[in-house]
Scaffold this motif. Structure first.
Motif, PDB file in Angstrom:
ATOM      1  N   ASN A  62      31.395  33.044  24.727  1.00  0.00           N
ATOM      2  CA  ASN A  62      30.283  32.989  23.774  1.00  0.00           C
ATOM      3  C   ASN A  62      29.957  31.551  23.404  1.00  0.00           C
ATOM      4  O   ASN A  62      30.846  30.740  23.185  1.00  0.00           O
ATOM      5  CB  ASN A  62      30.654  33.754  22.496  1.00  0.00           C
ATOM      6  CG  ASN A  62      30.955  35.203  22.766  1.00  0.00           C
ATOM      7  OD1 ASN A  62      30.056  35.985  23.022  1.00  0.00           O
ATOM      8  ND2 ASN A  62      32.230  35.548  22.734  1.00  0.00           N
ATOM      9  N   ASN A  63      28.668  31.272  23.322  1.00  0.00           N
ATOM     10  CA  ASN A  63      28.194  29.971  22.846  1.00  0.00           C
ATOM     11  C   ASN A  63      26.768  30.190  22.351  1.00  0.00           C
ATOM     12  O   ASN A  63      25.810  30.079  23.108  1.00  0.00           O
ATOM     13  CB  ASN A  63      28.239  28.918  23.951  1.00  0.00           C
ATOM     14  CG  ASN A  63      27.865  27.549  23.423  1.00  0.00           C
ATOM     15  OD1 ASN A  63      27.717  27.335  22.222  1.00  0.00           O
ATOM     16  ND2 ASN A  63      27.702  26.606  24.328  1.00  0.00           N
ATOM     17  N   THR A  64      26.645  30.539  21.086  1.00  0.00           N
ATOM     18  CA  THR A  64      25.330  30.895  20.563  1.00  0.00           C
ATOM     19  C   THR A  64      25.185  30.476  19.108  1.00  0.00           C
ATOM     20  O   THR A  64      26.171  30.194  18.432  1.00  0.00           O
ATOM     21  CB  THR A  64      25.064  32.412  20.707  1.00  0.00           C
ATOM     22  OG1 THR A  64      23.716  32.689  20.321  1.00  0.00           O
ATOM     23  CG2 THR A  64      26.015  33.231  19.864  1.00  0.00           C
ATOM     24  N   TRP A  65      23.942  30.436  18.668  1.00  0.00           N
ATOM     25  CA  TRP A  65      23.600  30.128  17.277  1.00  0.00           C
ATOM     26  C   TRP A  65      23.077  31.389  16.613  1.00  0.00           C
ATOM     27  O   TRP A  65      22.376  32.181  17.236  1.00  0.00           O
ATOM     28  CB  TRP A  65      22.511  29.059  17.217  1.00  0.00           C
ATOM     29  CG  TRP A  65      23.003  27.687  17.546  1.00  0.00           C
ATOM     30  CD1 TRP A  65      23.102  27.129  18.787  1.00  0.00           C
ATOM     31  CD2 TRP A  65      23.470  26.713  16.637  1.00  0.00           C
ATOM     32  NE1 TRP A  65      23.596  25.861  18.703  1.00  0.00           N
ATOM     33  CE2 TRP A  65      23.829  25.573  17.375  1.00  0.00           C
ATOM     34  CE3 TRP A  65      23.620  26.673  15.249  1.00  0.00           C
ATOM     35  CZ2 TRP A  65      24.326  24.424  16.798  1.00  0.00           C
ATOM     36  CZ3 TRP A  65      24.111  25.528  14.664  1.00  0.00           C
ATOM     37  CH2 TRP A  65      24.466  24.422  15.436  1.00  0.00           C
ATOM     38  N   THR A 112      31.535  29.594  19.273  1.00  0.00           N
ATOM     39  CA  THR A 112      31.917  29.090  20.591  1.00  0.00           C
ATOM     40  C   THR A 112      33.304  29.606  20.986  1.00  0.00           C
ATOM     41  O   THR A 112      34.212  29.681  20.162  1.00  0.00           O
ATOM     42  CB  THR A 112      31.953  27.549  20.639  1.00  0.00           C
ATOM     43  OG1 THR A 112      32.887  27.075  19.679  1.00  0.00           O
ATOM     44  CG2 THR A 112      30.602  26.959  20.360  1.00  0.00           C
ATOM     45  N   ASP A 113      33.421  29.967  22.244  1.00  0.00           N
ATOM     46  CA  ASP A 113      34.702  30.252  22.900  1.00  0.00           C
ATOM     47  C   ASP A 113      34.436  30.203  24.401  1.00  0.00           C
ATOM     48  O   ASP A 113      33.396  29.696  24.825  1.00  0.00           O
ATOM     49  CB  ASP A 113      35.318  31.582  22.432  1.00  0.00           C
ATOM     50  CG  ASP A 113      34.425  32.791  22.652  1.00  0.00           C
ATOM     51  OD1 ASP A 113      33.687  32.835  23.662  1.00  0.00           O
ATOM     52  OD2 ASP A 113      34.463  33.700  21.813  1.00  0.00           O
ATOM     53  N   GLU A 114      35.336  30.724  25.210  1.00  0.00           N
ATOM     54  CA  GLU A 114      35.173  30.621  26.661  1.00  0.00           C
ATOM     55  C   GLU A 114      33.996  31.430  27.193  1.00  0.00           C
ATOM     56  O   GLU A 114      33.480  31.147  28.271  1.00  0.00           O
ATOM     57  CB  GLU A 114      36.465  31.055  27.355  1.00  0.00           C
ATOM     58  CG  GLU A 114      37.628  30.211  26.929  1.00  0.00           C
ATOM     59  CD  GLU A 114      38.492  29.789  28.086  1.00  0.00           C
ATOM     60  OE1 GLU A 114      38.203  30.161  29.223  1.00  0.00           O
ATOM     61  OE2 GLU A 114      39.448  29.067  27.813  1.00  0.00           O
ATOM     62  N   THR A 171      38.110  31.833  19.394  1.00  0.00           N
ATOM     63  CA  THR A 171      36.732  31.653  18.931  1.00  0.00           C
ATOM     64  C   THR A 171      36.670  30.743  17.716  1.00  0.00           C
ATOM     65  O   THR A 171      37.393  30.940  16.743  1.00  0.00           O
ATOM     66  CB  THR A 171      36.098  33.006  18.580  1.00  0.00           C
ATOM     67  OG1 THR A 171      36.242  33.883  19.693  1.00  0.00           O
ATOM     68  CG2 THR A 171      34.626  32.854  18.249  1.00  0.00           C
ATOM     69  N   HIS A 211      27.361  28.832  14.331  1.00  0.00           N
ATOM     70  CA  HIS A 211      27.498  28.468  15.741  1.00  0.00           C
ATOM     71  C   HIS A 211      28.843  28.998  16.198  1.00  0.00           C
ATOM     72  O   HIS A 211      29.883  28.607  15.677  1.00  0.00           O
ATOM     73  CB  HIS A 211      27.404  26.965  15.950  1.00  0.00           C
ATOM     74  CG  HIS A 211      27.422  26.592  17.394  1.00  0.00           C
ATOM     75  ND1 HIS A 211      28.286  25.663  17.911  1.00  0.00           N
ATOM     76  CD2 HIS A 211      26.704  27.043  18.449  1.00  0.00           C
ATOM     77  CE1 HIS A 211      28.084  25.554  19.210  1.00  0.00           C
ATOM     78  NE2 HIS A 211      27.135  26.385  19.553  1.00  0.00           N
TER      79      HIS A 211
END
Length: 105
Positions: free
Chosen positions: A52-55, A48-50, A19, A46
């Motif tokens: 999760n992708n959120t702000w 990101t990982d495989e 992450t 922000h």
């Protein structure tokens, strides 16, 4: 007696191997005393990982105590708490990470 600050950083977060967390904190410090600052900041994250992708966005009031406050060096201790809201639920469940919990916004 009022100072504007903006801090930016990147770290390995929720699952350190996978992450990435991008972070920006911007706010104001008010110095009622030389050894004391009252602050408030707006946070942006922000994640990101495989999976999760959120702000995320937050607000945090805090206080700083400066036991050493010289012209070339400052040492401070900080305490505060705030609220954070993510646009999507974080963290998302992931069998890949071995964690099946679901977070909230």
């Amino acid at each position: 007696k009022i100072v504007w600050f903006d801090e930016f950083g990147v770290a390995k977060g929720y699952n350190p191997s996978f992450t990435t967390v991008w972070q920006n904190n911007a706010g104001l410090l008010y110095f009622p005393r030389r050894w004391l600052a009252l602050g408030a900041e707006f946070n942006t994250y922000h994640v990101t990982d495989e999976v999760n992708n959120t702000w995320g966005f937050g607000l945090r009031p805090f206080v700083r105590f400066y036991p050493l406050n010289g012209s070339r060096f400052r040492l401070y201790f900080e305490s505060g708490a705030g609220v954070m809201y993510f646009l999507e639920k974080f963290p998302q469940p992931s069998g890949f990470f071995g964690d099946n919990r679901t977070g909230t916004n």
